[in-house]
Design a protein around this motif. Structure first.
Motif, PDB file in Angstrom:
ATOM      1  N   LEU A   1      39.045  24.758  10.601  1.00 49.69           N
ATOM      2  CA  LEU A   1      39.852  24.198  11.690  1.00 49.69           C
ATOM      3  C   LEU A   1      39.970  22.684  11.569  1.00 49.69           C
ATOM      4  O   LEU A   1      39.027  22.016  11.137  1.00 49.69           O
ATOM      5  CB  LEU A   1      39.219  24.521  13.044  1.00 49.69           C
ATOM      6  CG  LEU A   1      39.403  25.931  13.571  1.00 49.69           C
ATOM      7  CD1 LEU A   1      38.603  26.112  14.858  1.00 49.69           C
ATOM      8  CD2 LEU A   1      40.862  26.238  13.829  1.00 49.69           C
ATOM      9  N   PRO A   2      41.108  22.154  11.986  1.00 51.75           N
ATOM     10  CA  PRO A   2      41.228  20.689  12.005  1.00 51.75           C
ATOM     11  C   PRO A   2      40.353  20.101  13.116  1.00 51.75           C
ATOM     12  O   PRO A   2      40.055  20.772  14.114  1.00 51.75           O
ATOM     13  CB  PRO A   2      42.716  20.445  12.300  1.00 51.75           C
ATOM     14  CG  PRO A   2      43.252  21.734  12.797  1.00 51.75           C
ATOM     15  CD  PRO A   2      42.341  22.821  12.349  1.00 51.75           C
ATOM     16  N   GLU A   3      39.919  18.871  12.955  1.00 46.97           N
ATOM     17  CA  GLU A   3      39.033  18.205  13.908  1.00 46.97           C
ATOM     18  C   GLU A   3      39.625  18.191  15.315  1.00 46.97           C
ATOM     19  O   GLU A   3      38.892  18.276  16.300  1.00 46.97           O
ATOM     20  CB  GLU A   3      38.765  16.767  13.465  1.00 46.97           C
ATOM     21  CG  GLU A   3      37.919  16.641  12.221  1.00 46.97           C
ATOM     22  CD  GLU A   3      36.468  17.041  12.465  1.00 46.97           C
ATOM     23  OE1 GLU A   3      35.939  16.765  13.553  1.00 46.97           O
ATOM     24  OE2 GLU A   3      35.873  17.637  11.550  1.00 46.97           O
ATOM     25  N   SER A   4      40.929  18.115  15.427  1.00 52.05           N
ATOM     26  CA  SER A   4      41.565  18.011  16.745  1.00 52.05           C
ATOM     27  C   SER A   4      41.350  19.277  17.587  1.00 52.05           C
ATOM     28  O   SER A   4      41.349  19.208  18.812  1.00 52.05           O
ATOM     29  CB  SER A   4      43.064  17.729  16.586  1.00 52.05           C
ATOM     30  OG  SER A   4      43.671  18.769  15.836  1.00 52.05           O
ATOM     31  N   LEU A   5      41.159  20.427  16.961  1.00 52.32           N
ATOM     32  CA  LEU A   5      40.952  21.685  17.694  1.00 52.32           C
ATOM     33  C   LEU A   5      39.475  22.020  17.908  1.00 52.32           C
ATOM     34  O   LEU A   5      39.137  22.909  18.678  1.00 52.32           O
ATOM     35  CB  LEU A   5      41.617  22.843  16.941  1.00 52.32           C
ATOM     36  CG  LEU A   5      43.135  22.812  16.827  1.00 52.32           C
ATOM     37  CD1 LEU A   5      43.620  23.982  15.990  1.00 52.32           C
ATOM     38  CD2 LEU A   5      43.769  22.859  18.205  1.00 52.32           C
ATOM     39  N   LEU A   6      38.615  21.322  17.226  1.00 55.26           N
ATOM     40  CA  LEU A   6      37.193  21.642  17.244  1.00 55.26           C
ATOM     41  C   LEU A   6      36.577  21.542  18.646  1.00 55.26           C
ATOM     42  O   LEU A   6      35.803  22.412  19.048  1.00 55.26           O
ATOM     43  CB  LEU A   6      36.446  20.725  16.280  1.00 55.26           C
ATOM     44  CG  LEU A   6      35.231  21.303  15.600  1.00 55.26           C
ATOM     45  CD1 LEU A   6      35.497  22.654  14.998  1.00 55.26           C
ATOM     46  CD2 LEU A   6      34.700  20.353  14.555  1.00 55.26           C
TER      47      LEU A   6
END
Length: 107
Positions: free
Chosen positions: A15-20
């Motif tokens: 997952l990209p950091e923005s969704l973490l």
């Protein structure tokens, strides 16, 4: 279960950091939601109840069957009459001796 856990970790790692942050918050919500349902409740064993609690339970359930209630009353009367003898008996020792006599093993 291990394969499912590995798959979940792999998906989180991809997952990209923005969704973490959102995923972690959803996991926390799920954990809190199901925490009460998954708690292990230790059931009481017969040894955990007092004698009075056992008698109360039996009396409550014997009301429906007069024959069983009468038999239990006779048993309780006998137990009261022989209370002194019963106190002097070591139940664990008697059990060990009976097991040894029946199976020939020392417990």
């Amino acid at each position: 279960m291990l394969a499912l856990r590995q798959e979940a970790l792999q998906l989180v790692n991809e997952l990209p950091e923005s969704l973490l942050a959102e995923v972690v918050q959803n996991l926390r919500d799920l954990k809190n939601k199901f925490a009460d349902k998954n708690k292990i409740v230790k059931k009481k064993s017969a040894a955990d109840y007092t004698f009075e609690e056992k008698i109360a339970f039996l009396n409550e359930h014997l009301e429906d069957d007069p024959k069983k209630a009468a038999a239990f009353a006779r048993l309780e009367e006998w137990r009261q009459k022989n209370r002194d003898i019963l106190k002097s008996i070591n139940a664990e020792q008697e059990r060990c001796e009976a097991m040894n006599e029946k199976y020939g093993l020392a417990y």
